[in-house]
Design a protein around this motif. Structure first.
Motif, PDB file in Angstrom:
ATOM      1  N   GLY A 149       0.811  -1.209   0.000  1.00  9.72           N
ATOM      2  CA  GLY A 149       0.000   0.000   0.000  1.00  9.72           C
ATOM      3  C   GLY A 149       0.841   1.255   0.000  1.00  9.72           C
ATOM      4  O   GLY A 149       1.935   1.289   0.570  1.00  9.72           O
ATOM      5  N   ASP A 150       0.339   2.286  -0.665  1.00  5.22           N
ATOM      6  CA  ASP A 150       1.066   3.547  -0.763  1.00  5.22           C
ATOM      7  C   ASP A 150       1.371   4.145   0.610  1.00  5.22           C
ATOM      8  O   ASP A 150       2.472   4.633   0.852  1.00  5.22           O
ATOM      9  CB  ASP A 150       0.268   4.561  -1.590  1.00  5.22           C
ATOM     10  CG  ASP A 150       0.312   4.266  -3.079  1.00  5.22           C
ATOM     11  OD1 ASP A 150       1.162   3.457  -3.488  1.00  5.22           O
ATOM     12  OD2 ASP A 150      -0.522   4.828  -3.818  1.00  5.22           O
ATOM     13  N   PHE A 151       0.381   4.098   1.500  1.00  6.57           N
ATOM     14  CA  PHE A 151       0.611   4.772   2.770  1.00  6.57           C
ATOM     15  C   PHE A 151       1.530   3.970   3.676  1.00  6.57           C
ATOM     16  O   PHE A 151       2.226   4.541   4.523  1.00  6.57           O
ATOM     17  CB  PHE A 151      -0.694   5.094   3.492  1.00  6.57           C
ATOM     18  CG  PHE A 151      -0.549   6.245   4.450  1.00  6.57           C
ATOM     19  CD1 PHE A 151      -0.421   7.537   3.972  1.00  6.57           C
ATOM     20  CD2 PHE A 151      -0.505   6.049   5.814  1.00  6.57           C
ATOM     21  CE1 PHE A 151      -0.257   8.607   4.838  1.00  6.57           C
ATOM     22  CE2 PHE A 151      -0.344   7.106   6.691  1.00  6.57           C
ATOM     23  CZ  PHE A 151      -0.213   8.390   6.199  1.00  6.57           C
ATOM     24  N   ALA A 152       1.566   2.661   3.508  1.00  8.04           N
ATOM     25  CA  ALA A 152       2.548   1.857   4.228  1.00  8.04           C
ATOM     26  C   ALA A 152       3.948   2.269   3.797  1.00  8.04           C
ATOM     27  O   ALA A 152       4.863   2.407   4.621  1.00  8.04           O
ATOM     28  CB  ALA A 152       2.327   0.372   3.959  1.00  8.04           C
ATOM     29  N   ALA A 153       4.128   2.491   2.493  1.00  3.31           N
ATOM     30  CA  ALA A 153       5.421   2.944   1.983  1.00  3.31           C
ATOM     31  C   ALA A 153       5.743   4.349   2.484  1.00  3.31           C
ATOM     32  O   ALA A 153       6.887   4.655   2.849  1.00  3.31           O
ATOM     33  CB  ALA A 153       5.421   2.910   0.456  1.00  3.31           C
ATOM     34  N   ALA A 154       4.723   5.212   2.517  1.00  6.57           N
ATOM     35  CA  ALA A 154       4.934   6.573   3.010  1.00  6.57           C
ATOM     36  C   ALA A 154       5.346   6.567   4.472  1.00  6.57           C
ATOM     37  O   ALA A 154       6.180   7.372   4.909  1.00  6.57           O
ATOM     38  CB  ALA A 154       3.663   7.399   2.821  1.00  6.57           C
ATOM     39  N   TYR A 155       4.763   5.656   5.243  1.00  6.38           N
ATOM     40  CA  TYR A 155       5.124   5.519   6.658  1.00  6.38           C
ATOM     41  C   TYR A 155       6.610   5.202   6.823  1.00  6.38           C
ATOM     42  O   TYR A 155       7.276   5.732   7.719  1.00  6.38           O
ATOM     43  CB  TYR A 155       4.257   4.435   7.297  1.00  6.38           C
ATOM     44  CG  TYR A 155       4.839   3.765   8.525  1.00  6.38           C
ATOM     45  CD1 TYR A 155       4.956   4.447   9.731  1.00  6.38           C
ATOM     46  CD2 TYR A 155       5.267   2.440   8.469  1.00  6.38           C
ATOM     47  CE1 TYR A 155       5.491   3.820  10.857  1.00  6.38           C
ATOM     48  CE2 TYR A 155       5.788   1.807   9.585  1.00  6.38           C
ATOM     49  CZ  TYR A 155       5.907   2.498  10.776  1.00  6.38           C
ATOM     50  OH  TYR A 155       6.439   1.881  11.874  1.00  6.38           O
ATOM     51  N   VAL A 156       7.140   4.333   5.956  1.00  7.54           N
ATOM     52  CA  VAL A 156       8.560   3.983   6.034  1.00  7.54           C
ATOM     53  C   VAL A 156       9.431   5.208   5.760  1.00  7.54           C
ATOM     54  O   VAL A 156      10.406   5.469   6.462  1.00  7.54           O
ATOM     55  CB  VAL A 156       8.887   2.850   5.036  1.00  7.54           C
ATOM     56  CG1 VAL A 156      10.391   2.635   4.918  1.00  7.54           C
ATOM     57  CG2 VAL A 156       8.208   1.553   5.474  1.00  7.54           C
ATOM     58  N   VAL A 157       9.082   5.974   4.731  1.00  8.97           N
ATOM     59  CA  VAL A 157       9.834   7.205   4.431  1.00  8.97           C
ATOM     60  C   VAL A 157       9.729   8.174   5.609  1.00  8.97           C
ATOM     61  O   VAL A 157      10.735   8.750   6.051  1.00  8.97           O
ATOM     62  CB  VAL A 157       9.307   7.863   3.141  1.00  8.97           C
ATOM     63  CG1 VAL A 157       9.994   9.206   2.895  1.00  8.97           C
ATOM     64  CG2 VAL A 157       9.509   6.938   1.942  1.00  8.97           C
ATOM     65  N   ALA A 158       8.521   8.348   6.116  1.00 10.08           N
ATOM     66  CA  ALA A 158       8.315   9.282   7.229  1.00 10.08           C
ATOM     67  C   ALA A 158       9.095   8.850   8.462  1.00 10.08           C
ATOM     68  O   ALA A 158       9.596   9.692   9.218  1.00 10.08           O
ATOM     69  CB  ALA A 158       6.825   9.378   7.556  1.00 10.08           C
ATOM     70  N   HIS A 159       9.209   7.535   8.683  1.00  8.63           N
ATOM     71  CA  HIS A 159       9.951   7.026   9.842  1.00  8.63           C
ATOM     72  C   HIS A 159      11.427   7.388   9.742  1.00  8.63           C
ATOM     73  O   HIS A 159      12.040   7.814  10.732  1.00  8.63           O
ATOM     74  CB  HIS A 159       9.784   5.512   9.931  1.00  8.63           C
ATOM     75  CG  HIS A 159      10.555   4.887  11.055  1.00  8.63           C
ATOM     76  ND1 HIS A 159      10.014   4.686  12.308  1.00  8.63           N
ATOM     77  CD2 HIS A 159      11.842   4.436  11.134  1.00  8.63           C
ATOM     78  CE1 HIS A 159      10.918   4.133  13.103  1.00  8.63           C
ATOM     79  NE2 HIS A 159      12.036   3.976  12.409  1.00  8.63           N
ATOM     80  N   GLU A 160      12.020   7.230   8.558  1.00  4.61           N
ATOM     81  CA  GLU A 160      13.434   7.578   8.412  1.00  4.61           C
ATOM     82  C   GLU A 160      13.651   9.086   8.555  1.00  4.61           C
ATOM     83  O   GLU A 160      14.641   9.527   9.140  1.00  4.61           O
ATOM     84  CB  GLU A 160      13.968   7.073   7.068  1.00  4.61           C
ATOM     85  CG  GLU A 160      13.925   5.563   6.907  1.00  4.61           C
ATOM     86  CD  GLU A 160      14.560   4.828   8.071  1.00  4.61           C
ATOM     87  OE1 GLU A 160      15.560   5.310   8.632  1.00  4.61           O
ATOM     88  OE2 GLU A 160      14.038   3.750   8.445  1.00  4.61           O
ATOM     89  N   ILE A 161      12.743   9.881   8.028  1.00  6.80           N
ATOM     90  CA  ILE A 161      12.849  11.331   8.186  1.00  6.80           C
ATOM     91  C   ILE A 161      12.649  11.717   9.643  1.00  6.80           C
ATOM     92  O   ILE A 161      13.226  12.696  10.135  1.00  6.80           O
ATOM     93  CB  ILE A 161      11.847  12.057   7.274  1.00  6.80           C
ATOM     94  CG1 ILE A 161      12.113  11.707   5.810  1.00  6.80           C
ATOM     95  CG2 ILE A 161      11.924  13.567   7.492  1.00  6.80           C
ATOM     96  CD1 ILE A 161      13.546  11.979   5.348  1.00  6.80           C
ATOM     97  N   ALA A 162      11.853  10.942  10.370  1.00  3.05           N
ATOM     98  CA  ALA A 162      11.673  11.196  11.801  1.00  3.05           C
ATOM     99  C   ALA A 162      12.993  11.072  12.553  1.00  3.05           C
ATOM    100  O   ALA A 162      13.210  11.761  13.559  1.00  3.05           O
ATOM    101  CB  ALA A 162      10.634  10.245  12.377  1.00  3.05           C
TER     102      ALA A 162
END
Length: 286
Positions: free
Chosen positions: A154-167
């Motif tokens: 899912g797109d938002f699952a992928a977005a969560y991974v990006v957001a986690h690294e930026i966090a």
């Protein structure tokens, strides 16, 4: 997640078309053994490249050309838009809650292998943030692994991974990451792991804040998006990964937190939108 046609980030360093170098070795792993090793490497932050190369540390270095597929380009566009969202969100949050400007990181896209100041990056290391460079690293094949091997599509699952690294960059900007890393360097393995768990859960909480603010600012979340992120958090919990890899569940070795913990802290951030609620270092019960 509504992302097509939206602003992309200028803070992308695209290394995908650079020839990747690898050492040829004899033997190797295959089948379920290979999948287990790759999964462990992706989410426990361990470079398992030697295992994938049959344990060889010598041999002939060879260069491979990298094919960039339409799917790779779609991932690159998606990551660029997601990164732009993190820039807008954290600029706003820092202005309102921190009172200081937010300095956005660079995200390095690669395919196969590349180098960072934190060591080699490959398909086995998975996404990570390198504090000395203030860069996040992401192999464009990673999301395929998430969907096909971990059941976290899912797109938002992928977005969560990006957001986690930026966090993790947000933690760096706030001075949290340098302080914790200094303590970890002077601690025994079990204490270091426990601190790593708190770092990762705080990043999950920050990711929840990001998700809430994205919806408030842009209205891009769709029905089921948060469920996708929560499922991804569950699939990459240390306990779930260990069980799926056929390993014993040993909490003292955890570095990212259990599935329940990762979901709980993401939810806390999403529900509050407040940085102070994400203080994982001052609570007894995670």
């Amino acid at each position: 997640m509504k992302w097509q046609g939206r602003r992309g980030s200028n803070n992308i360093e695209d290394r995908r078309r650079r020839p990747s170098r690898r050492k040829a070795g004899a033997g190797g792993l295959g089948g379920l053994g290979l999948i287990a090793v790759v999964v462990i490497g992706y989410f426990l932050g361990v470079d398992v490249t030697p295992l994938l190369n049959g344990g060889a540390t010598d041999g002939i270095a060879t260069e491979r050309s990298v094919e960039i597929t339409p799917a790779d380009e779609r991932v690159a566009q998606f990551v660029s838009v997601t990164l732009a969202d993190t820039e807008d969100v954290w600029t706003d949050i820092f202005a309102r809650q921190v009172g200081e400007p937010y300095e956005a990181p660079t995200l390095v896209l690669f395919k196969g292998q590349t180098q960072s100041a934190c060591g080699g990056a490959s398909a086995a290391t998975g996404p990570f943030y390198c504090p000395p460079e203030e860069k996040a690293f992401l192999d464009t094949d990673f999301f395929v692994t998430m969907e096909q091997r971990l059941g976290a599509g899912g797109d938002f699952a992928a977005a969560y991974v990006v957001a986690h690294e930026i966090a993790h960059h947000v933690q760096n900007e706030l001075g949290i990451l340098p302080q914790v890393n200094r303590i970890r360097a002077q601690s025994d393995a079990e204490t270091s792991n426990a601190l790593s768990v708190r770092v990762e859960l705080q990043a999950d909480c920050f990711s929840g804040i990001w998700a809430r603010t994205v919806q408030e600012k842009f209205g891009t979340l769709e029905r089921g998006d948060i469920a996708e992120a929560m499922n991804a958090a569950a699939q990459i919990g240390d306990d779930t990964l260990a069980r799926n890899a056929g390993r014993a569940v040993r909490p003292h070795t955890f570095t990212h937190g259990t599935s329940a913990q990762r979901q709980r802290w993401f939810q806390r951030g999403f529900e509050s939108g407040d940085l102070t609620i994400c203080d994982t270092f001052s609570v007894d019960q995670l």
